[in-house]
Design an enzyme around this catalytic site. Structure first.
Site, PDB file in Angstrom:
ATOM      1  N   CYS A  49     -17.180  -3.654 -19.528  1.00 48.00           N
ATOM      2  CA  CYS A  49     -17.581  -3.323 -18.149  1.00 48.00           C
ATOM      3  C   CYS A  49     -18.860  -4.058 -17.738  1.00 48.00           C
ATOM      4  O   CYS A  49     -19.856  -4.035 -18.457  1.00 48.00           O
ATOM      5  CB  CYS A  49     -17.789  -1.818 -18.005  1.00 48.00           C
ATOM      6  SG  CYS A  49     -18.158  -1.329 -16.308  1.00 48.00           S
TER       7      CYS A  49
ATOM      8  N   CYS B 103     -12.522   0.691 -15.999  1.00 45.84           N
ATOM      9  CA  CYS B 103     -13.028   2.059 -15.880  1.00 45.84           C
ATOM     10  C   CYS B 103     -11.855   3.011 -15.645  1.00 45.84           C
ATOM     11  O   CYS B 103     -11.780   3.716 -14.654  1.00 45.84           O
ATOM     12  CB  CYS B 103     -14.042   2.131 -14.728  1.00 45.84           C
ATOM     13  SG  CYS B 103     -15.029   3.641 -14.679  1.00 45.84           S
TER      14      CYS B 103
ATOM     15  N   TYR C 119      -7.005   6.565   3.431  1.00 47.47           N
ATOM     16  CA  TYR C 119      -7.080   5.481   2.448  1.00 47.47           C
ATOM     17  C   TYR C 119      -6.268   4.257   2.895  1.00 47.47           C
ATOM     18  O   TYR C 119      -6.767   3.127   2.898  1.00 47.47           O
ATOM     19  CB  TYR C 119      -6.585   5.929   1.052  1.00 47.47           C
ATOM     20  CG  TYR C 119      -6.252   4.719   0.229  1.00 47.47           C
ATOM     21  CD1 TYR C 119      -7.267   3.965  -0.351  1.00 47.47           C
ATOM     22  CD2 TYR C 119      -4.944   4.241   0.139  1.00 47.47           C
ATOM     23  CE1 TYR C 119      -6.996   2.786  -1.032  1.00 47.47           C
ATOM     24  CE2 TYR C 119      -4.660   3.064  -0.539  1.00 47.47           C
ATOM     25  CZ  TYR C 119      -5.686   2.344  -1.125  1.00 47.47           C
ATOM     26  OH  TYR C 119      -5.415   1.183  -1.760  1.00 47.47           O
TER      27      TYR C 119
ATOM     28  N   CYS D 292     -15.377   0.444 -21.870  1.00 47.70           N
ATOM     29  CA  CYS D 292     -16.764   0.305 -21.446  1.00 47.70           C
ATOM     30  C   CYS D 292     -17.425  -0.962 -22.001  1.00 47.70           C
ATOM     31  O   CYS D 292     -18.336  -1.512 -21.383  1.00 47.70           O
ATOM     32  CB  CYS D 292     -17.567   1.548 -21.835  1.00 47.70           C
ATOM     33  SG  CYS D 292     -16.959   3.050 -21.028  1.00 47.70           S
TER      34      CYS D 292
ATOM     35  N   CYS E 150     -24.632   1.894 -15.992  1.00 49.20           N
ATOM     36  CA  CYS E 150     -23.759   3.026 -15.679  1.00 49.20           C
ATOM     37  C   CYS E 150     -24.418   4.362 -16.036  1.00 49.20           C
ATOM     38  O   CYS E 150     -24.837   4.588 -17.171  1.00 49.20           O
ATOM     39  CB  CYS E 150     -22.448   2.881 -16.454  1.00 49.20           C
ATOM     40  SG  CYS E 150     -21.347   4.312 -16.312  1.00 49.20           S
TER      41      CYS E 150
ATOM     42  N   GLU F 164       0.824  -1.218   0.000  1.00 46.60           N
ATOM     43  CA  GLU F 164       0.000   0.000   0.000  1.00 46.60           C
ATOM     44  C   GLU F 164       0.855   1.264   0.000  1.00 46.60           C
ATOM     45  O   GLU F 164       0.535   2.237  -0.670  1.00 46.60           O
ATOM     46  CB  GLU F 164      -0.969   0.000   1.175  1.00 46.60           C
ATOM     47  CG  GLU F 164      -2.096  -1.016   1.055  1.00 46.60           C
ATOM     48  CD  GLU F 164      -2.924  -0.846  -0.220  1.00 46.60           C
ATOM     49  OE1 GLU F 164      -2.990   0.270  -0.759  1.00 46.60           O
ATOM     50  OE2 GLU F 164      -3.490  -1.840  -0.687  1.00 46.60           O
TER      51      GLU F 164
ATOM     52  N   ASP G  28     -10.185   5.231  -2.989  1.00 47.03           N
ATOM     53  CA  ASP G  28      -8.989   5.678  -3.692  1.00 47.03           C
ATOM     54  C   ASP G  28      -9.390   6.288  -5.030  1.00 47.03           C
ATOM     55  O   ASP G  28     -10.571   6.402  -5.338  1.00 47.03           O
ATOM     56  CB  ASP G  28      -8.020   4.511  -3.904  1.00 47.03           C
ATOM     57  CG  ASP G  28      -8.449   3.655  -5.074  1.00 47.03           C
ATOM     58  OD1 ASP G  28      -9.668   3.502  -5.274  1.00 47.03           O
ATOM     59  OD2 ASP G  28      -7.579   3.159  -5.805  1.00 47.03           O
TER      60      ASP G  28
END
Length: 328
Positions: A240, A230, A157, A237, A246, A74, A175
DNA sequence: GAAGCGTGGCC
DNA sequence: TGGCCAAGCTT
């Protein structure tokens, strides 16, 4: 592998440019998300099934990855692409498999091992976090959000990410990927605002699955969707799972309208000079005379300012007049 | 809340 | 080519 127990029931495809009228949300069932129009269980199953089938095989996601391994990932992933993190993460954990291993080293060793990942203050903070974990938390990465947040380099985060990914807890993990996915799918905007808003946090909270383990997987799944499909530029798309529901897609993919997003100039900045100075110190395995630093940048005023900044940040240690090294 | 903080890859 | 972007944090 893909244990599909729920067949997603997506709403009938609307016209490409069907405006989401205000009555759309009013008519939606109480448990449906505004504009998205999907019942939460369907939304969850859709994204979780997509994740199961498409998730990258990243080493910090394996079951045997320790909380420390997750935390290191992280830190490294803050503002840095996965591809560049992978090799450094591997060598880092080989050398310092536990927080105590890193804490026993000089901070300068962390800065050196950080290599060219960028934002080397993260290396210093990760070292500081390792020291705190070793001295105040029995050598174990804390499992609660508030304690994580108290560690250097750990913000909202990262605390949520470690608690969620390493310990399977239920947290809003917000995030840049998640913010973009929600901006598009839920709000119908191409990009989120520059700074995280309370509305975004409310949306993320409302969409978070109730069950702890499901919430943890959901968090990483939405991030992954943002990272792989995305994306900021050239979103795929057609691939997706949320294509038909969406809000951005249904609105005809209107372009971003907000204020110009701040660009990061780099050429000629103090930042660039700091980078060049630190590169010299990283590659030297001992003290460095002033002359070697002077060679990296012609402007003496800017060079001195950059070096002072590095010293002030604790990234560089003056040894004696005109001699510098990484901090011990 | 805005600014500062590295580095490299991509379209 | 070069602006934009990449799992943010700190001051």
């Amino acid at each position: 592998m893909a244990a599909n127990t729920v067949t997603p029931v997506l709403p009938a495809p609307a016209g490409p440019a069907a405006p989401p009228g205000p009555d759309a949300s009013a008519a939606a069932p109480a448990d449906a998300t505004p504009k998205l129009g999907l019942p939460l269980p369907v939304l969850h199953a859709t994204v979780l099934d997509w994740y199961e089938a498409n998730a990258r095989d990243l080493p910090w996601r394996t079951p045997d990855a320790s909380p420390w391994a997750v935390m290191v990932s992280e830190f490294m992933l803050q503002q840095t692409p996965v591809k560049r993190v992978l090799p450094v993460w591997e060598t880092w954990l080989e050398r310092w498999p536990t927080p105590a291993d890193l804490a026993a080293e000089a901070p300068g060793e962390a800065v050196r091992m950080w290599g060219r990942l960028g934002y080397p203050r993260r290396a210093l903070r990760l070292h500081g976090a390792a020291v705190a974990i070793t001295e105040k938390h029995g050598g174990e990465v804390p499992d609660d959000h508030a304690t994580l947040l108290s560690l250097p380099g750990v913000g909202e985060y990262t605390a949520a990410a470690v608690a969620s990914f390493a310990f399977g807890q239920r947290h809003v993990v917000l995030d840049t990927n998640v913010r973009r996915v929600f901006a598009r799918a839920v709000t119908g905007a191409e990009y989120p605002a520059q700074a995280t808003t309370a509305a975004e946090r409310r949306t993320a909270t409302a969409l978070l699955p109730a069950a702890e383990r499901t919430a943890a997987t959901w968090a990483v799944a939405v991030m992954e969707l943002g990272a792989l499909v995305c994306t900021a530029r050239g979103p795929e798309c057609g691939d997706c799972p949320l294509f038909t529901s969406c809000a951005w897609q249904r609105a005809g993919r209107p372009p971003y309208e907000g204020p110009a997003r701040r660009g990061q100039t780099y050429e000629g900045t103090d930042r660039q000079v700091r980078g060049k100075l630190l590169a010299v110190l990283r590659e030297a395995h001992d003290e460095v005379p002033q002359a070697r630093l002077d060679a990296v940048w012609p402007d003496a005023v800017q060079r001195a300012r950059a070096l002072d900044g590095l010293v002030a940040d604790g990234l560089v240690e003056p040894v004696e007049q005109g001699v510098y090294r990484l901090p011990r």
